[in-house]
Design a protein around this motif. Structure first.
Motif: not given
Length: 252
Positions: A205-214
């Motif tokens: 997997p290549i991480p593709a994060p979204t919806r950062h809240k901090a």
């Protein structure tokens, strides 16, 4: 086992835990344990207030969200063979447009997957998520929403059976084969746990994060210092993920 795991997770959230502390405090007072009872009664609201405070909520959530940078351009990863969007909430019973039937996390995840897909339109867009009782699969809601947002149906691959992240990883392996490289799209707080499950399934997997809240509320603003439901939800998200990492035997 799944129901028990869900129940434990819910009871460990701040509001249910505070309610348990309140009930335990009242019981202790009723049994004549005044000091213990009053301590528990004071601890319940204190717990909620502290976790609803941005300095605490952000410090719980940020370490999870900042482990992996976002993918700005899918073309920077020519080795990717597919884009995988992990499931979230879907309420098909609502008489609303399909995009409004997805919960906030699901809609943001899907939007990010579509953004990456437009940069690499030849890649299949895998959307995942099984069904709860008497409800259409989450993946079907994602598929319908993606089509409404302009993705061709023949580029979509819904995985309608998985009920959790581990099952999503193995279902992806079933359709792509062991060793496949995927752009993995999920909420930033969830990305580390999701990536670990995909590695365990034999994928790359290549991480593709979204919806950062901090960190969305700056310390210079009053909202940073005043407890709020928004910050409490961030703490809940962080605690849920830490428990998920612990249950899966993964590094925090």
């Amino acid at each position: 086992m799944g129901t028990l795991k869900t129940l434990i997770g819910l009871l460990a959230m701040p509001l249910p835990l505070a309610a348990v502390l309140l009930l335990a405090g009242l019981l202790a007072v009723g049994l004549g344990r005044q000091r213990l009872g009053l301590t528990l009664l004071a601890a319940a609201p204190a717990l909620v207030v502290v976790l609803a405070w941005a300095p605490v909520a952000d410090r719980l959530l940020a370490p999870l969200e900042q482990r992996h940078p976002p993918v700005h351009d899918a073309r920077d990863h020519p080795e990717a063979q597919a884009i995988v969007v992990l499931g979230s909430g879907y309420s098909p019973h609502l008489a609303l447009p399909v995009t409004a039937q997805l919960n906030d996390s699901g809609l943001v995840r899907l939007n990010e997957g579509i953004r990456l897909h437009r940069q690499r339109p030849a890649l299949p867009l895998i959307v995942s998520g099984g069904a709860r009782p008497d409800q259409a699969p989450i993946a079907e809601g994602f598929r319908r929403a993606a089509i409404a947002l302009g993705v061709a149906d023949d580029r979509l691959l819904p995985l309608t059976e998985p009920r959790d992240t581990a099952q999503e990883a193995y279902a992806t392996r079933e359709v792509l084969g062991e060793g496949a490289t995927v752009l993995l799209v999920t909420s930033a707080s969830h990305i580390h746990r999701a990536q670990a499950h995909f590695h365990r399934a034999g994928l790359n997997p290549i991480p593709a994060p979204t919806r950062h809240k901090a960190g969305h509320v700056r310390p210079a603003t009053p909202g940073y210092w005043i407890p709020s439901a928004t910050h409490l939800r961030k703490s809940e998200r962080a605690l849920y993920e830490y428990m998920g990492l612990l249950a899966a035997g993964l590094d925090h």
